[in-house]
Design a protein around this motif. Structure first.
Motif, PDB file in Angstrom:
ATOM      1  N   ASP A 158       0.832  -1.214   0.000  1.00  0.00           N
ATOM      2  CA  ASP A 158       0.000   0.000   0.000  1.00  0.00           C
ATOM      3  C   ASP A 158       0.862   1.257   0.000  1.00  0.00           C
ATOM      4  OD1 ASP A 158      -2.295  -1.510  -0.044  1.00  0.00           O
ATOM      5  OD2 ASP A 158      -2.657  -1.408   2.117  1.00  0.00           O
ATOM      6  N   LYS A 159       1.953   1.219   0.757  1.00  0.00           N
ATOM      7  CA  LYS A 159       2.854   2.383   0.812  1.00  0.00           C
ATOM      8  C   LYS A 159       3.496   2.626  -0.564  1.00  0.00           C
ATOM      9  CE  LYS A 159       3.947   2.800   5.666  1.00  0.00           C
ATOM     10  NZ  LYS A 159       3.816   1.467   6.340  1.00  0.00           N
ATOM     11  N   HIS A 161       2.219   1.857  -3.374  1.00  0.00           N
ATOM     12  CA  HIS A 161       1.136   2.376  -4.206  1.00  0.00           C
ATOM     13  C   HIS A 161       0.973   3.890  -3.995  1.00  0.00           C
ATOM     14  CE1 HIS A 161      -3.256   1.793  -5.679  1.00  0.00           C
ATOM     15  NE2 HIS A 161      -2.441   1.949  -6.683  1.00  0.00           N
ATOM     16  N   GLN A 162       1.027   4.310  -2.745  1.00  0.00           N
ATOM     17  CA  GLN A 162       0.930   5.744  -2.440  1.00  0.00           C
ATOM     18  C   GLN A 162       2.116   6.504  -3.049  1.00  0.00           C
ATOM     19  OE1 GLN A 162      -1.724   7.155  -1.208  1.00  0.00           O
ATOM     20  NE2 GLN A 162      -2.600   5.086  -1.105  1.00  0.00           N
ATOM     21  N   GLN A 163       3.274   5.876  -2.972  1.00  0.00           N
ATOM     22  CA  GLN A 163       4.483   6.513  -3.508  1.00  0.00           C
ATOM     23  C   GLN A 163       4.357   6.739  -5.018  1.00  0.00           C
ATOM     24  OE1 GLN A 163       8.007   4.443  -2.189  1.00  0.00           O
ATOM     25  NE2 GLN A 163       9.305   5.548  -3.663  1.00  0.00           N
ATOM     26  N   PHE A 165       1.629   7.354  -6.653  1.00  0.00           N
ATOM     27  CA  PHE A 165       0.780   8.536  -6.862  1.00  0.00           C
ATOM     28  C   PHE A 165       1.574   9.816  -6.632  1.00  0.00           C
ATOM     29  CE2 PHE A 165      -2.993   5.667  -5.839  1.00  0.00           C
ATOM     30  CZ  PHE A 165      -3.355   5.567  -7.173  1.00  0.00           C
ATOM     31  N   ARG A 166       2.437   9.793  -5.602  1.00  0.00           N
ATOM     32  CA  ARG A 166       3.241  10.993  -5.339  1.00  0.00           C
ATOM     33  C   ARG A 166       4.147  11.308  -6.527  1.00  0.00           C
ATOM     34  NH1 ARG A 166       3.524   9.061  -0.130  1.00  0.00           N
ATOM     35  NH2 ARG A 166       5.580   8.153  -0.495  1.00  0.00           N
ATOM     36  N   GLU A 191      -1.359  -3.825  -6.268  1.00  0.00           N
ATOM     37  CA  GLU A 191      -2.063  -3.677  -4.984  1.00  0.00           C
ATOM     38  C   GLU A 191      -3.128  -4.763  -4.825  1.00  0.00           C
ATOM     39  OE1 GLU A 191      -4.907  -0.661  -4.738  1.00  0.00           O
ATOM     40  OE2 GLU A 191      -4.681  -0.338  -2.590  1.00  0.00           O
ATOM     41  N   SER A 220      -9.831  -3.386  -0.820  1.00  0.00           N
ATOM     42  CA  SER A 220      -9.514  -2.107  -1.461  1.00  0.00           C
ATOM     43  C   SER A 220      -9.786  -2.138  -2.947  1.00  0.00           C
ATOM     44  CB  SER A 220      -8.079  -1.703  -1.200  1.00  0.00           C
ATOM     45  OG  SER A 220      -7.229  -2.781  -1.167  1.00  0.00           O
TER      46      SER A 220
END
Lengths: 220, 220
Positions: A158-159, A161-163, A165-166, A191, A220
């Motif tokens: 998940d982290k 995945h967030q990265q 997007f950043r 994910e 999710s």
């Protein structure tokens, strides 16, 4: 008859472990195909999905036959319904590996993954590999500890995945919309792959402990 | 006992139809929340997902109890394993409605969907509604014709999905990367929603005809 029934149940579980290996190998190959823009590897994953689908149908039928002929109760019954749900998650994980391979194929000979996000996908590939290995252990040994470790690795996915997007939203993303669409979908595939591994693990925890984790389905 | 067993089986099927209605209503509300940037509606969908999850667990347990106590064979057994797989698809469809609502919530008070692609999402919402209505009919009446119509509507959803990509990749997409990410994920949620409806329908076709459609799992 009981003896062969027990053997059949063990053999179904063995098939699930082998299917987990096939899915893991599909995912590793898909990641390499993606990062190296290797269309031959991508085609291997795409063609290999039929085998995964066939194993799924076979396991499903064998479970059904066991239910019909042996009318198991208690833990054996739970083991069979768990196997029927597990094989569905595993097949889906195979589909996701195939989707990743298809993105690699679609962009060939260009790499689908620009340099900026390469390390994230490399890491996502490693996490996916480790998740699959643990999923195999959870299925083979009904290993509740491995199931817990697997949840921690899902958090890591998940982290990542967030990265992604950043990176996409940083001011200097130079690769345009098409690449952003690819990266968004690829991130989603990794994910979801992890989510399905978690789902398998949670079901086995329920089978072993009788305690239903908060969510049994990938959420999710 | 046999009488109450049949009643229980009918009642489980009735629960599945009601769950299909809940999922349909979640999806319609999510689409309105998305198109109108209505955060109250989005919250309604997000909060309502717990109910869908609870029904899923309950149907699953009831099917398991039926298997354990009544040891059904043949068509009854197939009906129960089908119900167990169906409830999993329906729960997932509820999750996807919730994901759409979450995108609406995340962008509020701005609309997540720019004017250019509004008609596509409006249409996707209509197709989703129609798909869910047919899914309910397939489950309630084991209606094989409705199952076939549903496949045609899934094709329509795929076309809408392609249209979204065309809009995103047109030269004059003025809304930047963040919006492209939203639209990509939203498109994927609608498409997967349709895939799960197809998956339910195919399983019922198998139950009724004994012929396994080419793919039983959502494959995209």
């Amino acid at each position: 008859m009981r003896e062969s029934y027990r053997e059949e149940l063990d053999d179904i579980n063995h098939c699930l472990v082998e299917l987990t290996n096939s899915v893991g190998s599909a995912m590793s190959t898909a990641t390499t195909a993606l990062l190296d823009a290797d269309v031959a590897l991508a085609d291997l994953v795409i063609a290999g999905d039929a085998h995964i689908d066939a194993v799924r149908v076979s396991v499903d039928e064998r479970c059904f036959t066991l239910l019909a002929r042996q009318q198991p109760v208690a833990t054996d019954l739970r083991a069979i319904t768990t196997a029927m749900a597990t094989v569905q998650d595993l097949e889906r994980m195979g589909d996701l590996a195939q989707h990743i391979a298809k993105v690699a194929r679609m962009r060939f000979p260009e790499p689908a993954v620009p340099q900026e996000v390469r390390p994230v996908f490399l890491e996502a590939g490693h996490v996916a590999e480790s998740l699959v290995a643990k999923t195999g252990r959870v299925i083979a040994k009904r290993d509740v500890d491995a199931a817990m470790e697997l949840e921690a690795e899902d958090d890591l996915m998940d982290k990542l995945h967030q990265q992604l997007f950043r990176e996409l939203l940083s001011d200097d993303w130079p690769h345009g919309i098409e690449s952003a669409i690819d990266i968004t979908l690829l991130g989603r595939y990794y994910e979801r792959f992890a989510d399905h591994a978690v789902s398998v693990a949670r079901r086995v925890v329920y089978l072993v402990t009788g305690e239903r984790p908060i969510a049994l389905a990938p959420s999710s």
